[in-house]
Design an enzyme around this catalytic site. Structure first.
Site, PDB file in Angstrom:
ATOM      1  N   ASP A 131      33.826  42.675  40.807  1.00 31.34           N
ATOM      2  CA  ASP A 131      34.663  43.003  39.655  1.00 31.34           C
ATOM      3  C   ASP A 131      36.137  42.831  39.997  1.00 31.34           C
ATOM      4  O   ASP A 131      36.939  42.409  39.141  1.00 31.34           O
ATOM      5  CB  ASP A 131      34.390  44.423  39.172  1.00 31.34           C
ATOM      6  CG  ASP A 131      34.516  45.466  40.274  1.00 31.34           C
ATOM      7  OD1 ASP A 131      34.282  45.143  41.460  1.00 31.34           O
ATOM      8  OD2 ASP A 131      34.849  46.633  39.954  1.00 31.34           O
ATOM      9  N   ARG A 132      36.509  43.110  41.241  1.00 34.22           N
ATOM     10  CA  ARG A 132      37.906  42.970  41.656  1.00 34.22           C
ATOM     11  C   ARG A 132      38.305  41.500  41.693  1.00 34.22           C
ATOM     12  O   ARG A 132      39.427  41.138  41.317  1.00 34.22           O
ATOM     13  CB  ARG A 132      38.117  43.626  43.023  1.00 34.22           C
ATOM     14  CG  ARG A 132      37.771  45.116  43.036  1.00 34.22           C
ATOM     15  CD  ARG A 132      37.930  45.723  44.419  1.00 34.22           C
ATOM     16  NE  ARG A 132      39.326  45.773  44.811  1.00 34.22           N
ATOM     17  CZ  ARG A 132      39.745  46.078  46.032  1.00 34.22           C
ATOM     18  NH1 ARG A 132      38.851  46.341  46.985  1.00 34.22           N
ATOM     19  NH2 ARG A 132      41.029  46.123  46.313  1.00 34.22           N
ATOM     20  N   ASP A 168      42.621  48.904  37.611  1.00 34.26           N
ATOM     21  CA  ASP A 168      41.349  49.042  36.908  1.00 34.26           C
ATOM     22  C   ASP A 168      40.882  50.490  37.005  1.00 34.26           C
ATOM     23  O   ASP A 168      40.549  50.992  38.079  1.00 34.26           O
ATOM     24  CB  ASP A 168      40.311  48.098  37.524  1.00 34.26           C
ATOM     25  CG  ASP A 168      39.030  48.007  36.706  1.00 34.26           C
ATOM     26  OD1 ASP A 168      38.817  48.877  35.838  1.00 34.26           O
ATOM     27  OD2 ASP A 168      38.247  47.062  36.932  1.00 34.26           O
TER      28      ASP A 168
END
Length: 251
Positions: free
Chosen positions: A105-106, A125
């Site tokens: 996700d990063r 995030d």
């Protein structure tokens, strides 16, 4: 129209986005249930969209057990699945001591941030953890910061302090609370906004760019970001957009 389903499986929530013609047409945010099988996913997601009409799926998952379940789902429906992970072509150099340690996700956030907001930039995030991810002026992923997330921190506080009660995650009317609930809300919102500003300040100094844009995403970005001095934009679908870009590059 054949579409792409982008799936961002987090530890707490799963975000899904249906892209048609490169445009986000529909999106959902669901609770992550690690024990779901491929058959259960097919039944559940089949109630949201026509799985058979998909061109494919692009998946980022921080829950390893669900990767296999989505592989089973894709195989059962007969569509292509791209799992973002080590070895995936992303188009962004990863300057990390061990790139395998970086959550997918990063990486998706960094890919989308560079494309949509330019470089250098910083992504914040707000998920189970609060992740800060940094793209350099050269367009490279150079690392970031991991901090306890808002919900995790508040749950820990409630468990340790018997006299405190859970509160809704809404902004307080004033910084100085006149009740326990308003004081908790103030600590939540202004405490995490201050954390963001402090960490971003140090990141910008190390980047050598005090104006590097900061983009907020994640489920609680809308709550915290407006009270931060350093966040420039809120991009709620940044991770899903990153998955779309990775899919397009892989295709």
């Amino acid at each position: 129209m054949a579409g792409l389903l982008a799936v961002d499986v987090g530890n707490t929530q799963t975000a899904l986005g249906l892209f048609e013609g490169g445009v986000l047409a529909r999106h959902w945010r669901l609770a992550t249930e690690p024990q779901r099988t491929g058959d259960e996913l097919r039944l559940f997601l089949g109630g949201l969209l026509d799985l058979g009409s998909l061109e494919g799926m692009c998946l980022a998952s921080t829950v390893p057990t669900l990767i296999r379940s989505y592989e089973e789902l894709a195989a059962g429906v007969g569509i292509a699945l791209l799992v973002l992970g080590p070895g995936t072509r992303t188009g962004i150099p990863i300057r990390y001591d061990d790139p395998r340690e970086v959550g997918p996700d990063r990486i998706a956030n960094a890919v989308a941030a560079r494309e949509r907001h330019g470089a250098p930039c910083v992504v914040v995030d707000f998920g189970t953890s609060t992740n800060f991810d940094v793209v350099s002026a050269e367009g490279e992923y150079v690392g970031g910061v991991l901090a306890p997330g808002i919900e995790v921190s508040m749950e820990a506080l409630f468990k340790r302090a018997a006299r405190l009660v859970k509160v809704d995650y809404v902004a307080p009317e004033t910084a100085i609370g006149k009740t326990t609930e308003s004081a908790l809300r103030s600590g939540l919102v202004y405490g995490f906004a201050g954390q963001v500003d402090g960490i971003v300040g140090r990141i910008r100094t190390e980047l050598g760019d005090e104006r590097a844009p900061v983009v907020a995403t994640g489920g609680l970005a809308e709550l915290i970001a407006p009270h931060s001095r350093t966040v420039d934009k809120i991009d709620p679908f940044l991770t899903l957009e990153g998955l779309r870009l990775v899919w397009e590059l892989g295709r």
